[in-house]
Design a protein around this motif. Sequence first.
Motif, PDB file in Angstrom:
ATOM      1  N   LYS D  34       0.829  -1.211   0.000  1.00 39.27           N
ATOM      2  CA  LYS D  34       0.000   0.000   0.000  1.00 39.27           C
ATOM      3  C   LYS D  34       0.862   1.258   0.000  1.00 39.27           C
ATOM      4  O   LYS D  34       1.939   1.275   0.585  1.00 39.27           O
ATOM      5  CB  LYS D  34      -0.888   0.021   1.253  1.00 39.27           C
ATOM      6  CG  LYS D  34      -1.869  -1.137   1.299  1.00 39.27           C
ATOM      7  CD  LYS D  34      -2.680  -1.130   2.597  1.00 39.27           C
ATOM      8  CE  LYS D  34      -3.591  -2.384   2.586  1.00 39.27           C
ATOM      9  NZ  LYS D  34      -4.228  -2.589   3.905  1.00 39.27           N
ATOM     10  N   LEU D  36       0.169   5.045   1.305  1.00 39.69           N
ATOM     11  CA  LEU D  36      -0.813   5.821   2.086  1.00 39.69           C
ATOM     12  C   LEU D  36      -0.571   7.319   1.907  1.00 39.69           C
ATOM     13  O   LEU D  36       0.558   7.787   2.062  1.00 39.69           O
ATOM     14  CB  LEU D  36      -0.683   5.475   3.568  1.00 39.69           C
ATOM     15  CG  LEU D  36      -0.560   3.980   3.926  1.00 39.69           C
ATOM     16  CD1 LEU D  36      -0.380   3.814   5.443  1.00 39.69           C
ATOM     17  CD2 LEU D  36      -1.777   3.207   3.445  1.00 39.69           C
ATOM     18  N   ARG D  97      -5.552   5.674  -0.072  1.00 42.31           N
ATOM     19  CA  ARG D  97      -4.375   4.880  -0.407  1.00 42.31           C
ATOM     20  C   ARG D  97      -4.501   4.239  -1.786  1.00 42.31           C
ATOM     21  O   ARG D  97      -5.584   4.090  -2.341  1.00 42.31           O
ATOM     22  CB  ARG D  97      -4.166   3.787   0.626  1.00 42.31           C
ATOM     23  CG  ARG D  97      -5.281   2.768   0.674  1.00 42.31           C
ATOM     24  CD  ARG D  97      -4.974   1.708   1.742  1.00 42.31           C
ATOM     25  NE  ARG D  97      -6.002   0.681   1.737  1.00 42.31           N
ATOM     26  CZ  ARG D  97      -7.122   0.730   2.456  1.00 42.31           C
ATOM     27  NH1 ARG D  97      -7.372   1.758   3.257  1.00 42.31           N
ATOM     28  NH2 ARG D  97      -8.002  -0.257   2.379  1.00 42.31           N
ATOM     29  N   GLU D  99      -3.482   0.631  -3.636  1.00 41.62           N
ATOM     30  CA  GLU D  99      -3.102  -0.748  -3.318  1.00 41.62           C
ATOM     31  C   GLU D  99      -2.488  -1.389  -4.554  1.00 41.62           C
ATOM     32  O   GLU D  99      -3.030  -1.307  -5.647  1.00 41.62           O
ATOM     33  CB  GLU D  99      -4.327  -1.535  -2.843  1.00 41.62           C
ATOM     34  CG  GLU D  99      -4.920  -0.913  -1.577  1.00 41.62           C
ATOM     35  CD  GLU D  99      -5.959  -1.783  -0.900  1.00 41.62           C
ATOM     36  OE1 GLU D  99      -6.326  -1.462   0.239  1.00 41.62           O
ATOM     37  OE2 GLU D  99      -6.399  -2.783  -1.516  1.00 41.62           O
TER      38      GLU D  99
END
Lengths: 157, 157, 157, 157, 157, 157
Positions: D34, D36, D97, D99
């Motif tokens: 991820k 963020l 975020r 992914e």
Amino acid sequence: MDKKLSHINKEGNAEMVDVSGKETTERMAVATGKVLFPPEIFQQLSASNFLSKKGSITQTAVIAGIQAVKKTSDLIPLCHPLRLSKIDINISSAENRLEIECTVKCNERTGVEMEALTGVSVAALTIYDMVKALSRDIEISEIRLRKKTGGKSDYEN
Amino acid sequence: MDKKLSHINKEGNAEMVDVSGKETTERMAVATGKVLFPPEIFQQLSASNFLSKKGSITQTAVIAGIQAVKKTSDLIPLCHPLRLSKIDINISSAENRLEIECTVKCNERTGVEMEALTGVSVAALTIYDMVKALSRDIEISEIRLRKKTGGKSDYEN
Amino acid sequence: MDKKLSHINKEGNAEMVDVSGKETTERMAVATGKVLFPPEIFQQLSASNFLSKKGSITQTAVIAGIQAVKKTSDLIPLCHPLRLSKIDINISSAENRLEIECTVKCNERTGVEMEALTGVSVAALTIYDMVKALSRDIEISEIRLRKKTGGKSDYEN
Amino acid sequence: MDKKLSHINKEGNAEMVDVSGKETTERMAVATGKVLFPPEIFQQLSASNFLSKKGSITQTAVIAGIQAVKKTSDLIPLCHPLRLSKIDINISSAENRLEIECTVKCNERTGVEMEALTGVSVAALTIYDMVKALSRDIEISEIRLRKKTGGKSDYEN
Amino acid sequence: MDKKLSHINKEGNAEMVDVSGKETTERMAVATGKVLFPPEIFQQLSASNFLSKKGSITQTAVIAGIQAVKKTSDLIPLCHPLRLSKIDINISSAENRLEIECTVKCNERTGVEMEALTGVSVAALTIYDMVKALSRDIEISEIRLRKKTGGKSDYEN
Amino acid sequence: MDKKLSHINKEGNAEMVDVSGKETTERMAVATGKVLFPPEIFQQLSASNFLSKKGSITQTAVIAGIQAVKKTSDLIPLCHPLRLSKIDINISSAENRLEIECTVKCNERTGVEMEALTGVSVAALTIYDMVKALSRDIEISEIRLRKKTGGKSDYEN
């Protein structure tokens, strides 16, 4: 003498030779080499546990040598790119020198002599780099093939 | 003795040393090395004009060595990446051997000894690769620094 | 908000932005990251002196991270190739994790944040690789910039 | 516990382990991670169609990640060089975020977990690089193996 | 004629020429090239928005070209390794072809013509790779230098 | 038309396509290209034996091309890394031009067209680099696939 230079084609140009007709077999090669130090430098290095498991010098050289083995076909123009199944580098001390031994294995159509020799050479250069602040009289020497199995003929010396 | 190993920090870990406080100067290094052949192999190579301008073996080795000089900081873990202003590799023959000399120049904060030594080593490995079909008794030897200018102290041997 | 994405040009294509008008200054960046282990794995690693100076795991990771820092502009498409004056990676242990800190310095027209972050990432991947035979529940986490000096504005967190 | 660290040989040195006795099988691995963002940055990126097909940010990251997968054995010292039969990287958005999911396949004697994790890591670093002009509070996190088939034992999480 | 080949030294060997006496100036080069398609293929590609901002084909080619520019001194044996301050690649469509333009800037002792030409060549190869499933009658053509400033003499065509 | 672009997946993102279901066969590809010179430059080069075995220009180009073939999957983002069993590059002269032919063979699940085209391109760039001091009106042109065997369908032109 009936042996021929492998990388010179009939026009005299370099080429990467055709190995497609060769058999895929497990092949192995061992090469060795030495890094020679002035006695007082060797003593200083030994005193600081040059070769112990703590030793950053030899561990850095082992890792650099392993990574260089994988770069062999990028460094040596006429080497074939190969998958490698094992790389092992050992460094031991003797009188005023470090001795490097590199073992490489693959399952391919051509051998790994150049990979083993490249691993020894770059491990030696890395040792040199880490010690060169102490002396300029260090020498890399006696880089040789020691053993080779799995090709047309085996070799051991 | 007050010289210290340059790449071991106070915790014993490897690091690429800080050269940001050093002066940018023109720096030069010369390294040499040898490839030793069995006499009959050397004779065969000489007869085929091993060293002549036609010679693919030495020309391939020169180019491989030049390219390797530019990869030095990728091969030797603690070397700084540098711009290089000149690379020159010469290969000459002597009794049963080829002698390699590599000269490197830069205008940087650190020297080019490792670059010159790497150029010699990979040129030697390339010669080995191109001749190994003839013999397994070839040896790479006496890789040494010969000259160095432009840093804290000059060196010539 | 007047900040703009730096790598998207007016046609929406990626480009390596022009830094030729920026000043050459000494620039530094520090990044950190963590490798999280299941408690029983961490215990086993600690017991075998995971972090001690003997520890191959951390030393291998330090060297891999240093080498990766030098490959940053090859890995991240829009990063500028830079000469680097210092790379230092430290790995320390905390509760069930290893913490990695990477410091990079240069004297260039652009900063070294991506270099520091790349060093942390590849050191973490190397730790993962060396421990993955013990567990598949290892996680690389919290890779962040910690400090940055020498550009338009400094940063510390 | 009978699991052992795979890359530490009996002398404590690093080595690239011998896989020549392992079976060549189709192997697959999936890793995720991820990136963020602070909410206001994520909003700005979303508004500019961060993830749309137009989006240079994600497309650049996908390509950088694919290229990095192919460099895994150059980045991670003890990884084997492998031929890869498939690399696929997908990037999707969730709350504040991005992914990343990377799938790698090969037909080899060892698995591709490190390849999948490296693809995720470099895709994440590339996203970071393209967005870092907007904020220094971006974090790369939760890089994990999700799935693995074709070796001694499968894994899914 | 008094112009001389720059990379052949007095013994006829290749060398990387000495630029240490040249002035560090801002240097720029622009190169162009074309990828020619059979009309029906070009139509199919255009219809699928080949060139639009969505277009993976051109975006992948732009990124591959930028990364290749940074590898120029690794690909072309006698090129100097340089820091680069800007790389920009644009791809536009014309009748049955894509046209590629690559601009490179540096602040160095030697120019970036080869860098610009390498960027064009690898962007063209990447377009070819992504379209080759449709046709084998694609041609890469007319790769040329268009502009060059900052060295001994400027050039524009 | 039922042919589809191979590298665009269903979401429009780039991917390295899955070849794991394809058969491992001996595959071969031949590509060609030209470097065009102004007549007076070509004459000067011919007079100095441009193409003879002494000729550093063509020998350097051959070696650079061979090395580039091995870097194909690093240069072209969606190419698979392959082992190669043969690389051969020939350079011949015709009216005011050099003609380059590159042959590549492998025993893999996918073909080597891009490898052959990359070899031609980098050999051409190397010739350009070595001659560019004489003229800026040199052009790289007509890079094409000539032959391909061993995949779903053969091709010859």
